[in-house]
Design a protein around this motif. Structure first.
Motif, PDB file in Angstrom:
ATOM      1  N   SER A 162      -3.708   1.585   5.661  1.00  0.00           N
ATOM      2  CA  SER A 162      -2.400   1.399   6.281  1.00  0.00           C
ATOM      3  C   SER A 162      -1.790   2.719   6.744  1.00  0.00           C
ATOM      4  CB  SER A 162      -1.437   0.733   5.299  1.00  0.00           C
ATOM      5  OG  SER A 162      -1.071   1.632   4.252  1.00  0.00           O
ATOM      6  N   GLY A 163      -2.387   3.840   6.300  1.00  0.00           N
ATOM      7  CA  GLY A 163      -1.836   5.145   6.629  1.00  0.00           C
ATOM      8  C   GLY A 163      -0.747   5.601   5.676  1.00  0.00           C
ATOM      9  N   PHE A 164      -0.488   4.831   4.621  1.00  0.00           N
ATOM     10  CA  PHE A 164       0.553   5.184   3.663  1.00  0.00           C
ATOM     11  C   PHE A 164       0.047   4.975   2.232  1.00  0.00           C
ATOM     12  CE2 PHE A 164       3.048   4.382   7.453  1.00  0.00           C
ATOM     13  CZ  PHE A 164       3.997   5.390   7.406  1.00  0.00           C
ATOM     14  N   ILE A 165       0.504   5.826   1.340  1.00  0.00           N
ATOM     15  CA  ILE A 165       0.293   5.670  -0.098  1.00  0.00           C
ATOM     16  C   ILE A 165       1.666   5.668  -0.752  1.00  0.00           C
ATOM     17  CG2 ILE A 165      -0.500   6.854  -2.195  1.00  0.00           C
ATOM     18  CD1 ILE A 165      -2.987   7.667  -0.706  1.00  0.00           C
ATOM     19  N   ALA A 166       1.876   4.771  -1.708  1.00  0.00           N
ATOM     20  CA  ALA A 166       3.199   4.630  -2.317  1.00  0.00           C
ATOM     21  C   ALA A 166       3.103   4.546  -3.833  1.00  0.00           C
ATOM     22  CB  ALA A 166       3.904   3.389  -1.770  1.00  0.00           C
ATOM     23  N   THR A 167       4.182   4.941  -4.480  1.00  0.00           N
ATOM     24  CA  THR A 167       4.376   4.735  -5.912  1.00  0.00           C
ATOM     25  C   THR A 167       5.775   4.187  -6.126  1.00  0.00           C
ATOM     26  OG1 THR A 167       5.152   7.011  -6.247  1.00  0.00           O
ATOM     27  CG2 THR A 167       2.803   6.585  -6.599  1.00  0.00           C
ATOM     28  N   LEU A 168       5.983   3.582  -7.297  1.00  0.00           N
ATOM     29  CA  LEU A 168       7.266   2.968  -7.616  1.00  0.00           C
ATOM     30  C   LEU A 168       7.796   3.558  -8.914  1.00  0.00           C
ATOM     31  CD1 LEU A 168       9.188   0.601  -6.632  1.00  0.00           C
ATOM     32  CD2 LEU A 168       8.028  -0.828  -8.330  1.00  0.00           C
ATOM     33  N   ASP A 169       9.095   3.879  -8.937  1.00  0.00           N
ATOM     34  CA  ASP A 169       9.756   4.381 -10.136  1.00  0.00           C
ATOM     35  C   ASP A 169      10.772   3.359 -10.628  1.00  0.00           C
ATOM     36  OD1 ASP A 169       8.384   6.735  -9.679  1.00  0.00           O
ATOM     37  OD2 ASP A 169      10.102   7.750  -8.756  1.00  0.00           O
ATOM     38  N   SER A 170      10.844   3.204 -11.949  1.00  0.00           N
ATOM     39  CA  SER A 170      11.892   2.411 -12.594  1.00  0.00           C
ATOM     40  C   SER A 170      12.583   3.326 -13.603  1.00  0.00           C
ATOM     41  CB  SER A 170      11.290   1.183 -13.293  1.00  0.00           C
ATOM     42  OG  SER A 170      12.294   0.451 -13.973  1.00  0.00           O
ATOM     43  N   PRO A 171      13.531   4.172 -13.148  1.00  0.00           N
ATOM     44  CA  PRO A 171      14.117   5.206 -14.016  1.00  0.00           C
ATOM     45  C   PRO A 171      14.757   4.662 -15.287  1.00  0.00           C
ATOM     46  CG  PRO A 171      14.686   5.596 -11.717  1.00  0.00           C
ATOM     47  CD  PRO A 171      14.064   4.240 -11.783  1.00  0.00           C
ATOM     48  N   ALA A 172      15.409   3.509 -15.204  1.00  0.00           N
ATOM     49  CA  ALA A 172      16.084   2.955 -16.382  1.00  0.00           C
ATOM     50  C   ALA A 172      15.093   2.584 -17.471  1.00  0.00           C
ATOM     51  CB  ALA A 172      16.922   1.739 -16.000  1.00  0.00           C
ATOM     52  N   GLN A 173      13.849   2.328 -17.082  1.00  0.00           N
ATOM     53  CA  GLN A 173      12.819   1.982 -18.049  1.00  0.00           C
ATOM     54  C   GLN A 173      11.869   3.159 -18.301  1.00  0.00           C
ATOM     55  OE1 GLN A 173      11.662  -1.593 -15.828  1.00  0.00           O
ATOM     56  NE2 GLN A 173      12.203  -2.798 -17.626  1.00  0.00           N
ATOM     57  N   GLN A 174      12.286   4.345 -17.854  1.00  0.00           N
ATOM     58  CA  GLN A 174      11.526   5.574 -18.089  1.00  0.00           C
ATOM     59  C   GLN A 174      10.094   5.427 -17.593  1.00  0.00           C
ATOM     60  OE1 GLN A 174      11.428   6.843 -22.165  1.00  0.00           O
ATOM     61  NE2 GLN A 174      10.693   8.872 -21.683  1.00  0.00           N
ATOM     62  N   SER A 175       9.932   4.828 -16.420  1.00  0.00           N
ATOM     63  CA  SER A 175       8.606   4.588 -15.868  1.00  0.00           C
ATOM     64  C   SER A 175       8.556   5.140 -14.449  1.00  0.00           C
ATOM     65  CB  SER A 175       8.289   3.094 -15.881  1.00  0.00           C
ATOM     66  OG  SER A 175       6.969   2.853 -15.509  1.00  0.00           O
ATOM     67  N   PHE A 176       7.618   6.073 -14.209  1.00  0.00           N
ATOM     68  CA  PHE A 176       7.527   6.756 -12.935  1.00  0.00           C
ATOM     69  C   PHE A 176       6.087   6.754 -12.442  1.00  0.00           C
ATOM     70  CE2 PHE A 176      11.053   8.457 -15.328  1.00  0.00           C
ATOM     71  CZ  PHE A 176      12.093   8.495 -14.412  1.00  0.00           C
ATOM     72  N   GLY A 177       5.940   6.739 -11.132  1.00  0.00           N
ATOM     73  CA  GLY A 177       4.610   6.834 -10.539  1.00  0.00           C
ATOM     74  C   GLY A 177       3.776   5.584 -10.684  1.00  0.00           C
ATOM     75  N   ILE A 178       4.412   4.407 -10.798  1.00  0.00           N
ATOM     76  CA  ILE A 178       3.655   3.155 -10.878  1.00  0.00           C
ATOM     77  C   ILE A 178       2.891   2.966  -9.566  1.00  0.00           C
ATOM     78  CG2 ILE A 178       3.828   0.648 -11.148  1.00  0.00           C
ATOM     79  CD1 ILE A 178       6.557   1.183 -12.555  1.00  0.00           C
ATOM     80  N   PRO A 179       1.567   2.827  -9.608  1.00  0.00           N
ATOM     81  CA  PRO A 179       0.796   2.767  -8.360  1.00  0.00           C
ATOM     82  C   PRO A 179       1.054   1.484  -7.581  1.00  0.00           C
ATOM     83  CG  PRO A 179      -0.628   2.395 -10.255  1.00  0.00           C
ATOM     84  CD  PRO A 179       0.700   2.798 -10.802  1.00  0.00           C
ATOM     85  N   ILE A 180       1.158   1.648  -6.288  1.00  0.00           N
ATOM     86  CA  ILE A 180       1.266   0.522  -5.362  1.00  0.00           C
ATOM     87  C   ILE A 180      -0.110   0.282  -4.752  1.00  0.00           C
ATOM     88  CG2 ILE A 180       2.301  -0.271  -3.207  1.00  0.00           C
ATOM     89  CD1 ILE A 180       4.197  -0.252  -5.635  1.00  0.00           C
ATOM     90  N   THR A 181      -0.603  -0.936  -4.879  1.00  0.00           N
ATOM     91  CA  THR A 181      -1.948  -1.265  -4.422  1.00  0.00           C
ATOM     92  C   THR A 181      -2.044  -1.298  -2.906  1.00  0.00           C
ATOM     93  OG1 THR A 181      -2.083  -2.686  -6.375  1.00  0.00           O
ATOM     94  CG2 THR A 181      -3.833  -2.893  -4.750  1.00  0.00           C
TER      95      THR A 181
END
Length: 561
Positions: A162-181
């Motif tokens: 797709s030309g893009f790589i993404a990650t997801l953060d959930s700061p309130a749950q202290q979770s960062f860099g969740i990989p997006i498939t």
């Protein structure tokens, strides 16, 4: 475990910058992007921009753009850049439209990671404007919302279709860099999926109050409304300044050896805090769970290779207690069903044993390989804590009393379990300084439920250093390196082990909840230790790690004199 420190770039924004360049060199001008593959479930995009006699670098997945390195060298054949604030170096040679080289972060002895950066084409650059951070509030109910941040990085289609790589953060749950498939974005629509979360989002472009964004549906078990809005220069993130140590209160202790199992103690309390104030220590709980595991192994109540399925029917048979304790179980950072009914301001309180049993039976992993992938997991330590309680025919709070709090003389420490009142627990603050509620835990208590005081944590560190000096069997078991992680460190049971430039090894772990931050580090030879407890959710690990190293060096110099 935060594998790279790039996410803490704001703490170093005031570093003095100096560059070296080759004036007039323009053949290599352009944007270059590549992927640092840290594990099966962890990757970061790293980029370099060359424009005439200027060189900057990016970490788009972490919101870092056009950062000037401390120094660089550019020639017709090669590029080398170094940034002192982040202790990173990239050395590469030009090969056609690529920069082929090695990335290092940490000390000069840090292991090099192969990294190839590909130059973005004109077509790639045309969609570069979509790159950035998109933030929104996941509407869980009329009263509750969960902040999310999508980090979108442009790469070539040779790297990602797709030309893009993404990650997801959930700061309130202290979770960062969740990989997006998978992620797709254009002028009409944004969509992405995360296999780890079992979630997907589809939203249509919509401009609200002159702000670009995508409004749609986030699906994870059920559907939630979500608008992801593009961050800009006026956002809270863009204007954010890293807080100082102890800005809202806190406590710091430094221990230096004065003799055999004897230490000089210096303490500092910030604001109006004193020795009675309690703090949430977050993930510093994990090494305590690892100590309980090592004690039960020594007592022959469990073994490191005992399968988790022995305690939880339906759990993946490849998951062992050792793999849980070393973040190599294959379990994701958080259980997928945590998000469905979570209160974002107290995200773990509702998650009980039935929810843990249910999700373990529904979480297949791929961890049968000889050298398992490392992926930091709160989920794993929650499961480990409950497994140990079942093995001992007890509860986790009682295990802490028996194996940690009582022998270490920690009389003002406990687990912040759901419904428990803690009047001496200080007020927590988020990274921006706003007051936030305390966190409570149920079946994920092993991930971060301990609350403690500075004197108790000092007693804990003294206890560990004494066990180490006495060659205690459980301590030896716990501190034995299990695998090498990233380029700097080794993973023991619970603890991260690192060697300084003098060849001395220290153990460390940091912790963070919605309103607190903590750090514990000590040298295995007992020469120095440092404890920090703060009531603001900002990670000071790099600063405190340096303080620990300096503390030992200063102490040894004073002793030599």
């Amino acid at each position: 475990m935060k594998i790279l420190s790039l996410r803490h770039y704001l703490a170093f924004a005031s570093m003095y910058l100096m560059t070296f360049s080759i004036p007039g060199f323009a053949d290599a001008d352009g944007h270059y992007r590549g992927v640092l593959q840290l594990s099966e479930h962890s990757q970061l995009v790293f980029g370099v921009r060359i424009a005439g006699d200027e060189v900057t670098f990016d970490s788009p997945n972490q919101g870092l753009f056009n950062h000037a390195p401390t120094e660089f060298e550019l020639s017709n054949e090669a590029l080398s850049l170094y940034d002192a604030g982040m202790s990173l170096r990239f050395d590469a040679k030009f090969e056609q439209r690529q920069l082929v080289g090695q990335f290092r972060q940490g000390s000069e002895r840090a292991e090099a990671i192969p990294l190839t950066l590909q130059r973005l084409s004109a077509e790639d650059l045309a969609s570069l404007s979509y790159e950035g951070q998109y933030v929104g509030q996941l509407q869980i109910s009329r009263q509750q919302s969960l902040p999310l941040r999508l980090n979108l990085a442009r790469v070539t289609q040779a790297i990602a279709p797709s030309g893009f790589i993404a990650t997801l953060d959930s700061p309130a749950q202290q979770s960062f860099g969740i990989p997006i498939t998978r992620v797709e974005i254009n002028a009409e629509q944004l969509s992405f999926e995360s296999q780890l979360l079992g979630a997907r989002f589809v939203g249509d472009y919509q401009q609200v109050n002159d702000r670009d964004g995508y409004t749609g549906t986030f699906t994870q078990g059920r559907e939630f409304e979500l608008r992801l809005q593009r961050e800009d220069g006026h956002s809270a993130v863009a204007q954010y300044r890293s807080p100082e140590l102890g800005q809202h209160g806190g406590a710091l202790a430094k221990l230096t050896a004065t003799g055999e199992q004897q230490w000089q103690l210096e303490t500092e309390y910030f604001g109006d805090h004193d020795a009675q104030v309690q703090y949430e220590i977050g993930s510093v709980t994990k090494p305590m769970v690892a100590l309980i595991l090592a004690q039960l192994v020594s007592a022959e109540q469990v073994a490191l290779d005992t399968p988790l399925a022995h305690f939880f029917t339906g759990a993946d048979p490849s998951i062992t207690l050792a793999r849980l304790a070393t973040h190599t179980s294959g379990l994701p950072r958080l259980p997928a069903n945590l998000f469905i009914t979570a209160n974002p301001r107290n995200p773990y309180a509702h998650f009980d044993l039935a929810a843990l049993q249910s999700i373990l039976a529904a979480t297949p992993v791929s961890s049968n390989q000889q050298i398992p992938d490392y992926s930091y997991s709160n989920y794993a330590y929650g499961a480990l804590g409950e497994a140990l309680a079942i093995a001992a025919q007890s509860d986790l709070n009682s295990l802490f009393e028996t194996w940690v709090f009582n022998p270490a003389n920690m009389g003002n420490s406990t687990l912040a379990l759901t419904g428990l009142s803690l009047p001496d627990l200080s007020q927590g603050h988020d990274a921006s300084g706003e007051q936030v509620p305390h966190w409570q835990f149920d079946a994920l208590a092993g991930a971060g439920a301990v609350v403690s005081t500075l004197p108790d944590m000092v007693a804990y560190v003294r206890y560990l250093m004494t066990l180490q000096a006495d060659n205690d069997a459980a301590m030896t078991q716990m501190m034995t390196p299990q695998l090498r992680i990233a380029d700097c460190c080794e993973q023991a049971l619970g603890w991260i082990l690192q060697t300084d430039d003098d060849g001395a090894t220290f153990a460390m772990h940091s912790g963070q909840t919605g309103g607190f931050n903590s750090f514990v580090g000590f040298y295995l030879d007992g020469s120095a230790a440092l404890v920090y407890l703060g009531n603001q959710a900002y990670d000071h690990t790099q600063n405190l790690r340096r303080q620990l190293i300096q503390l030992r060096q200063t102490s040894l110099s004073a002793t030599a004199e």
